[in-house]
Design a protein around this motif. Sequence first.
Motif, PDB file in Angstrom:
ATOM      1  N   ALA A  66       0.842  -1.188   0.000  1.00 50.24           N
ATOM      2  CA  ALA A  66       0.000   0.000   0.000  1.00 50.24           C
ATOM      3  C   ALA A  66       0.885   1.249   0.000  1.00 50.24           C
ATOM      4  O   ALA A  66       2.059   1.204   0.357  1.00 50.24           O
ATOM      5  CB  ALA A  66      -0.908  -0.005   1.226  1.00 50.24           C
ATOM      6  N   ARG A  67       0.304   2.344  -0.402  1.00 47.10           N
ATOM      7  CA  ARG A  67       1.037   3.609  -0.445  1.00 47.10           C
ATOM      8  C   ARG A  67       1.387   4.091   0.952  1.00 47.10           C
ATOM      9  O   ARG A  67       0.832   3.625   1.930  1.00 47.10           O
ATOM     10  CB  ARG A  67       0.186   4.672  -1.139  1.00 47.10           C
ATOM     11  N   GLY A  68       2.327   5.027   1.017  1.00 42.96           N
ATOM     12  CA  GLY A  68       2.620   5.687   2.284  1.00 42.96           C
ATOM     13  C   GLY A  68       4.038   5.484   2.801  1.00 42.96           C
ATOM     14  O   GLY A  68       4.414   6.101   3.786  1.00 42.96           O
ATOM     15  N   ARG A  69       4.814   4.661   2.153  1.00 44.08           N
ATOM     16  CA  ARG A  69       6.191   4.444   2.601  1.00 44.08           C
ATOM     17  C   ARG A  69       7.130   5.298   1.756  1.00 44.08           C
ATOM     18  O   ARG A  69       6.929   5.459   0.558  1.00 44.08           O
ATOM     19  CB  ARG A  69       6.552   2.969   2.501  1.00 44.08           C
ATOM     20  N   SER A  70       8.168   5.805   2.375  1.00 44.83           N
ATOM     21  CA  SER A  70       9.104   6.670   1.660  1.00 44.83           C
ATOM     22  C   SER A  70       9.889   5.886   0.624  1.00 44.83           C
ATOM     23  O   SER A  70      10.014   4.650   0.709  1.00 44.83           O
ATOM     24  CB  SER A  70      10.073   7.330   2.638  1.00 44.83           C
ATOM     25  N   ALA A  71      10.472   6.599  -0.323  1.00 45.73           N
ATOM     26  CA  ALA A  71      11.314   5.960  -1.339  1.00 45.73           C
ATOM     27  C   ALA A  71      12.500   5.266  -0.682  1.00 45.73           C
ATOM     28  O   ALA A  71      12.905   4.177  -1.104  1.00 45.73           O
ATOM     29  CB  ALA A  71      11.786   6.990  -2.359  1.00 45.73           C
ATOM     30  N   ALA A  72      13.047   5.865   0.358  1.00 46.45           N
ATOM     31  CA  ALA A  72      14.192   5.247   1.051  1.00 46.45           C
ATOM     32  C   ALA A  72      13.794   3.920   1.694  1.00 46.45           C
ATOM     33  O   ALA A  72      14.537   2.940   1.636  1.00 46.45           O
ATOM     34  CB  ALA A  72      14.745   6.208   2.104  1.00 46.45           C
ATOM     35  N   VAL A  73      12.621   3.884   2.297  1.00 46.09           N
ATOM     36  CA  VAL A  73      12.134   2.642   2.908  1.00 46.09           C
ATOM     37  C   VAL A  73      11.881   1.598   1.822  1.00 46.09           C
ATOM     38  O   VAL A  73      12.258   0.434   1.962  1.00 46.09           O
ATOM     39  CB  VAL A  73      10.872   2.902   3.760  1.00 46.09           C
ATOM     40  N   GLN A  74      11.253   2.004   0.729  1.00 44.87           N
ATOM     41  CA  GLN A  74      10.992   1.071  -0.362  1.00 44.87           C
ATOM     42  C   GLN A  74      12.299   0.478  -0.896  1.00 44.87           C
ATOM     43  O   GLN A  74      12.390  -0.733  -1.121  1.00 44.87           O
ATOM     44  CB  GLN A  74      10.245   1.775  -1.487  1.00 44.87           C
ATOM     45  N   GLN A  75      13.301   1.310  -1.094  1.00 47.85           N
ATOM     46  CA  GLN A  75      14.597   0.827  -1.596  1.00 47.85           C
ATOM     47  C   GLN A  75      15.266  -0.088  -0.581  1.00 47.85           C
ATOM     48  O   GLN A  75      15.861  -1.107  -0.948  1.00 47.85           O
ATOM     49  CB  GLN A  75      15.513   2.007  -1.935  1.00 47.85           C
ATOM     50  N   GLY A  76      15.173   0.261   0.690  1.00 47.27           N
ATOM     51  CA  GLY A  76      15.755  -0.589   1.734  1.00 47.27           C
ATOM     52  C   GLY A  76      15.103  -1.954   1.779  1.00 47.27           C
ATOM     53  O   GLY A  76      15.785  -2.980   1.915  1.00 47.27           O
ATOM     54  N   VAL A  77      13.781  -1.986   1.663  1.00 46.57           N
ATOM     55  CA  VAL A  77      13.058  -3.262   1.623  1.00 46.57           C
ATOM     56  C   VAL A  77      13.511  -4.059   0.404  1.00 46.57           C
ATOM     57  O   VAL A  77      13.782  -5.259   0.499  1.00 46.57           O
ATOM     58  CB  VAL A  77      11.532  -3.033   1.602  1.00 46.57           C
ATOM     59  N   GLY A  78      13.609  -3.397  -0.739  1.00 44.83           N
ATOM     60  CA  GLY A  78      14.041  -4.088  -1.956  1.00 44.83           C
ATOM     61  C   GLY A  78      15.422  -4.696  -1.808  1.00 44.83           C
ATOM     62  O   GLY A  78      15.644  -5.860  -2.162  1.00 44.83           O
ATOM     63  N   ARG A  79      16.356  -3.929  -1.261  1.00 46.20           N
ATOM     64  CA  ARG A  79      17.722  -4.457  -1.074  1.00 46.20           C
ATOM     65  C   ARG A  79      17.736  -5.636  -0.095  1.00 46.20           C
ATOM     66  O   ARG A  79      18.444  -6.621  -0.304  1.00 46.20           O
ATOM     67  CB  ARG A  79      18.657  -3.346  -0.600  1.00 46.20           C
ATOM     68  N   ALA A  80      16.944  -5.521   0.979  1.00 41.65           N
ATOM     69  CA  ALA A  80      16.896  -6.602   1.970  1.00 41.65           C
ATOM     70  C   ALA A  80      16.322  -7.882   1.372  1.00 41.65           C
ATOM     71  O   ALA A  80      16.861  -8.981   1.579  1.00 41.65           O
ATOM     72  CB  ALA A  80      16.086  -6.163   3.188  1.00 41.65           C
ATOM     73  N   LEU A  81      15.233  -7.758   0.616  1.00 38.10           N
ATOM     74  CA  LEU A  81      14.632  -8.945   0.007  1.00 38.10           C
ATOM     75  C   LEU A  81      15.524  -9.515  -1.086  1.00 38.10           C
ATOM     76  O   LEU A  81      15.632 -10.745  -1.235  1.00 38.10           O
ATOM     77  CB  LEU A  81      13.239  -8.615  -0.537  1.00 38.10           C
ATOM     78  N   GLU A  82      16.193  -8.637  -1.838  1.00 38.32           N
ATOM     79  CA  GLU A  82      17.127  -9.120  -2.847  1.00 38.32           C
ATOM     80  C   GLU A  82      18.256  -9.921  -2.196  1.00 38.32           C
ATOM     81  O   GLU A  82      18.662 -10.967  -2.718  1.00 38.32           O
ATOM     82  CB  GLU A  82      17.703  -7.958  -3.650  1.00 38.32           C
TER      83      GLU A  82
END
Length: 148
Positions: A89-105
């Motif tokens: 869902a919307r509402g998370r910052s770009a930095a948080v989104q990128q951090g989640v992406g790096r962690a899952l990667e």
Amino acid sequence: MPHLVILYTANLDAPADQGGTDMSALCRRLADEMLVQRDEAGGNVFPPGGVRVLAYPAPHFAVADGGAAGRAAGVPGEYAFVYLHLRMARGRSAAVQQGVGRALEAVCKAHFASQLASRPIGVTLQIDEGPEVFDAKNSSLHPLFRKN
């Protein structure tokens, strides 16, 4: 939300010594990683009761040239592919989104390290977010995680 859906070629359901992997273990690792993600204020990025990781094998698939390039290069075995799609869902910052992406990667790279080193395989992770045009939720899971 969030939902992480994994589509993968069913040849990855083979035993590990035949190039397969434990997709249930991957699902658990990814869910656990999602649960430890924090935002800038130190709060949960994802509500614990909302984390879902689902994996679906594709029994019918065609990947790239069907293995011709691999065979020509002396690499045995058929190709494999994994597509991971996280919808949040919307509402998370770009930095948080990128951090989640790096962690899952990082979880994916560690999980598929032996396959990436020994067979032709592609692993793609994509993350997107709303806007939702309709969003109905009915759950008896969320109350389990509310603090009294």
